[in-house]
Design a protein around this motif. Sequence first.
Motif, PDB file in Angstrom:
ATOM      1  N   GLY A   1      -5.945   0.701   9.667  1.00  0.00           N
ATOM      2  CA  GLY A   1      -6.962  -0.658   9.827  1.00  0.00           C
ATOM      3  C   GLY A   1      -6.337  -1.660   8.949  1.00  0.00           C
ATOM      4  O   GLY A   1      -7.389  -2.725   8.849  1.00  0.00           O
ATOM      5  N   GLN A   2      -5.238  -1.536   8.512  1.00  0.00           N
ATOM      6  CA  GLN A   2      -4.953  -2.763   7.406  1.00  0.00           C
ATOM      7  C   GLN A   2      -4.358  -3.750   8.668  1.00  0.00           C
ATOM      8  O   GLN A   2      -3.760  -3.445   9.781  1.00  0.00           O
ATOM      9  CB  GLN A   2      -3.687  -2.479   6.654  1.00  0.00           C
ATOM     10  CG  GLN A   2      -4.253  -1.500   5.890  1.00  0.00           C
ATOM     11  CD  GLN A   2      -5.335  -1.885   4.808  1.00  0.00           C
ATOM     12  OE1 GLN A   2      -5.583  -2.759   4.230  1.00  0.00           O
ATOM     13  NE2 GLN A   2      -6.348  -0.995   5.088  1.00  0.00           N
ATOM     14  N   PRO A   3      -4.003  -5.075   8.217  1.00  0.00           N
ATOM     15  CA  PRO A   3      -3.658  -6.077   9.287  1.00  0.00           C
ATOM     16  C   PRO A   3      -2.118  -5.908   9.506  1.00  0.00           C
ATOM     17  O   PRO A   3      -1.402  -5.736   8.817  1.00  0.00           O
ATOM     18  CB  PRO A   3      -3.807  -7.508   8.531  1.00  0.00           C
ATOM     19  CG  PRO A   3      -4.872  -7.185   7.303  1.00  0.00           C
ATOM     20  CD  PRO A   3      -4.755  -5.776   6.886  1.00  0.00           C
ATOM     21  N   ASP A   4      -1.842  -5.834  10.645  1.00  0.00           N
ATOM     22  CA  ASP A   4      -0.679  -5.345  11.264  1.00  0.00           C
ATOM     23  C   ASP A   4       0.277  -4.500  10.609  1.00  0.00           C
ATOM     24  O   ASP A   4       1.192  -4.850   9.804  1.00  0.00           O
ATOM     25  CB  ASP A   4       0.272  -7.040  11.381  1.00  0.00           C
ATOM     26  CG  ASP A   4       1.452  -6.746  12.133  1.00  0.00           C
ATOM     27  OD1 ASP A   4       1.675  -5.895  12.806  1.00  0.00           O
ATOM     28  OD2 ASP A   4       2.327  -7.763  11.952  1.00  0.00           O
ATOM     29  N   PRO A   5      -0.126  -3.209  10.510  1.00  0.00           N
ATOM     30  CA  PRO A   5       0.545  -2.471   9.596  1.00  0.00           C
ATOM     31  C   PRO A   5       1.818  -1.986   9.853  1.00  0.00           C
ATOM     32  O   PRO A   5       2.245  -1.483  11.444  1.00  0.00           O
ATOM     33  CB  PRO A   5      -0.303  -1.030   9.389  1.00  0.00           C
ATOM     34  CG  PRO A   5      -1.017  -1.263  11.179  1.00  0.00           C
ATOM     35  CD  PRO A   5      -1.108  -2.523  11.287  1.00  0.00           C
ATOM     36  N   GLU A   6       2.943  -1.895   9.064  1.00  0.00           N
ATOM     37  CA  GLU A   6       4.200  -1.407   9.165  1.00  0.00           C
ATOM     38  C   GLU A   6       4.349  -0.270   8.348  1.00  0.00           C
ATOM     39  O   GLU A   6       4.518  -0.381   6.922  1.00  0.00           O
ATOM     40  CB  GLU A   6       5.309  -2.413   8.877  1.00  0.00           C
ATOM     41  CG  GLU A   6       6.792  -1.947   9.188  1.00  0.00           C
ATOM     42  CD  GLU A   6       7.780  -2.868   8.912  1.00  0.00           C
ATOM     43  OE1 GLU A   6       8.850  -2.384   8.792  1.00  0.00           O
ATOM     44  OE2 GLU A   6       7.444  -4.075   9.103  1.00  0.00           O
ATOM     45  N   ILE A   7       4.338   1.043   8.877  1.00  0.00           N
ATOM     46  CA  ILE A   7       4.330   2.135   7.850  1.00  0.00           C
ATOM     47  C   ILE A   7       5.788   2.914   7.896  1.00  0.00           C
ATOM     48  O   ILE A   7       6.168   3.214   8.856  1.00  0.00           O
ATOM     49  CB  ILE A   7       3.358   3.323   8.490  1.00  0.00           C
ATOM     50  CG1 ILE A   7       1.848   2.405   8.600  1.00  0.00           C
ATOM     51  CG2 ILE A   7       3.097   4.338   7.482  1.00  0.00           C
ATOM     52  CD1 ILE A   7       0.748   3.438   9.068  1.00  0.00           C
ATOM     53  N   VAL A   8       6.116   2.949   6.717  1.00  0.00           N
ATOM     54  CA  VAL A   8       7.676   3.641   6.816  1.00  0.00           C
ATOM     55  C   VAL A   8       7.595   5.038   5.999  1.00  0.00           C
ATOM     56  O   VAL A   8       6.931   4.974   4.604  1.00  0.00           O
ATOM     57  CB  VAL A   8       8.600   2.569   5.975  1.00  0.00           C
ATOM     58  CG1 VAL A   8       9.915   2.995   5.771  1.00  0.00           C
ATOM     59  CG2 VAL A   8       8.368   1.123   6.533  1.00  0.00           C
ATOM     60  N   ASP A   9       7.979   6.017   6.157  1.00  0.00           N
ATOM     61  CA  ASP A   9       8.146   7.364   5.906  1.00  0.00           C
ATOM     62  C   ASP A   9       9.319   7.251   4.915  1.00  0.00           C
ATOM     63  O   ASP A   9      10.533   7.084   5.298  1.00  0.00           O
ATOM     64  CB  ASP A   9       8.391   8.372   6.861  1.00  0.00           C
ATOM     65  CG  ASP A   9       7.979   9.791   6.572  1.00  0.00           C
ATOM     66  OD1 ASP A   9       8.049   9.700   5.194  1.00  0.00           O
ATOM     67  OD2 ASP A   9       7.979  10.541   7.526  1.00  0.00           O
TER      68      ASP A   9
ATOM     69  N   LEU B   1       0.891  -1.497  -0.008  1.00  0.00           N
ATOM     70  CA  LEU B   1       0.226  -0.096  -0.064  1.00  0.00           C
ATOM     71  C   LEU B   1       0.782   1.361  -0.002  1.00  0.00           C
ATOM     72  O   LEU B   1       1.914   1.279   0.860  1.00  0.00           O
ATOM     73  CB  LEU B   1      -0.894  -0.049   1.405  1.00  0.00           C
ATOM     74  CG  LEU B   1      -2.005   1.172   1.456  1.00  0.00           C
ATOM     75  CD1 LEU B   1      -3.028   1.066   0.239  1.00  0.00           C
ATOM     76  CD2 LEU B   1      -2.524   1.047   2.839  1.00  0.00           C
ATOM     77  N   PHE B   2       0.437   2.273  -0.765  1.00  0.00           N
ATOM     78  CA  PHE B   2       1.249   3.508  -0.884  1.00  0.00           C
ATOM     79  C   PHE B   2       0.312   4.885  -0.446  1.00  0.00           C
ATOM     80  O   PHE B   2      -0.823   4.615  -0.642  1.00  0.00           O
ATOM     81  CB  PHE B   2       1.573   3.649  -2.284  1.00  0.00           C
ATOM     82  CG  PHE B   2       2.752   2.796  -2.569  1.00  0.00           C
ATOM     83  CD1 PHE B   2       3.865   2.741  -1.939  1.00  0.00           C
ATOM     84  CD2 PHE B   2       2.551   2.006  -3.729  1.00  0.00           C
ATOM     85  CE1 PHE B   2       4.909   1.909  -2.262  1.00  0.00           C
ATOM     86  CE2 PHE B   2       3.509   1.248  -4.122  1.00  0.00           C
ATOM     87  CZ  PHE B   2       4.689   0.949  -3.395  1.00  0.00           C
ATOM     88  N   ALA B   3       0.808   5.729   0.083  1.00  0.00           N
ATOM     89  CA  ALA B   3      -0.034   6.878   0.143  1.00  0.00           C
ATOM     90  C   ALA B   3       1.095   8.122   0.589  1.00  0.00           C
ATOM     91  O   ALA B   3       2.092   7.936   0.731  1.00  0.00           O
ATOM     92  CB  ALA B   3      -0.805   6.846   1.677  1.00  0.00           C
ATOM     93  N   GLY B   4       0.619   9.302  -0.034  1.00  0.00           N
ATOM     94  CA  GLY B   4       1.450  10.518   0.069  1.00  0.00           C
ATOM     95  C   GLY B   4       0.567  11.744   0.526  1.00  0.00           C
ATOM     96  O   GLY B   4      -0.543  11.804   0.100  1.00  0.00           O
ATOM     97  N   HIS B   5       1.318  12.699   1.005  1.00  0.00           N
ATOM     98  CA  HIS B   5       0.891  13.835   1.465  1.00  0.00           C
ATOM     99  C   HIS B   5       0.993  14.852   0.580  1.00  0.00           C
ATOM    100  O   HIS B   5       1.799  15.343   0.282  1.00  0.00           O
ATOM    101  CB  HIS B   5       1.251  14.448   2.908  1.00  0.00           C
ATOM    102  CG  HIS B   5       0.610  15.403   3.591  1.00  0.00           C
ATOM    103  ND1 HIS B   5       0.582  16.675   3.180  1.00  0.00           N
ATOM    104  CD2 HIS B   5      -0.159  15.240   4.839  1.00  0.00           C
ATOM    105  CE1 HIS B   5      -0.276  17.590   3.889  1.00  0.00           C
ATOM    106  NE2 HIS B   5      -0.685  16.592   5.174  1.00  0.00           N
TER     107      HIS B   5
END
Length: 293
Positions: free
Chosen positions: A257-265, A83-87
């Motif tokens: 809300g994703q399963p066990d999320p690991e979010i990397v900036d 998954l990807f997201a950006g501000h």
Amino acid sequence: MTLIHIFPGQGAQRVGMGSELFARFPHLVTQAESQLGWSIRELCAQGPAEKLSDTRFTQPTVYVVSALSYLAHVRDSGEVPALFAGHSLGEYTALFVGGAYDFLTGLEIVAERARLMAEAPPGAMAAVIGLGYEAVRTALLEAGGNDVTPANLNLADQIVIAGRPEALDHVAPALKAAGATTVTRLQVSGAFHSSLMAEPAERFRAFLDGYRFDRLRITTLSNVTAAPHEQETLHELLGRQMVEPVNWVGCMDYMLGQPDPEIVDVGPGSVLARLVERHRAAGAPVGGPERLR
């Protein structure tokens, strides 16, 4: 575990960023500089900071550094995110790595977006700390600040507003009276994600009509909807993103809300990582408004 990469927007830039990446991907940097007509390496290494903070230079530079940061992460780890997201600007980096377009096409789009946004009417932005979205809206309406609107929902109690500079001065006392702990001007030259971007947004939409985006290979979130982009509405939502608020709270809710999320900036700075941790610590997901306008 769900690996998620997030990408920063304007404001993450700093003199000295990217040097190790430029050395690792010299061919891509050379192609980018040839397309832009100026040296990203020189600007990042030497500044001046004032030029690096000029929207016309900031956006292409942050896009390039963030894109190369992603390529380095994947090369070093061998892991491809789910998954990807950006501000704001970062959404364009997210769409590049998600597969909507290639590196140079993304740079071309970002450079035109930056040029158009820099030509918008004079505007300003301010961070309002200590009030929620609805409280900010109510205070603006009661102050008669019809020309000032929420621009970024960064946290449940951190809302960025945008409008003409004199209008922001007018509403600041009302926001403090409503309970805001601080109302702080941001170092930007325009009222991004507000109605003052309407004319540039129309021109940008016409510009985007010249592109046919590829189908996304990896799920990528929209700032406008805080939900995964759909192929059929990519052009529309990118046009709307310039004049509508960035629902980053909604994006964080989706990611957490994703399963066990690991979010990397990924990219210069770590502002988004700090926002995620503060949002998580506050008991996220707390839910953001489906629409901010």
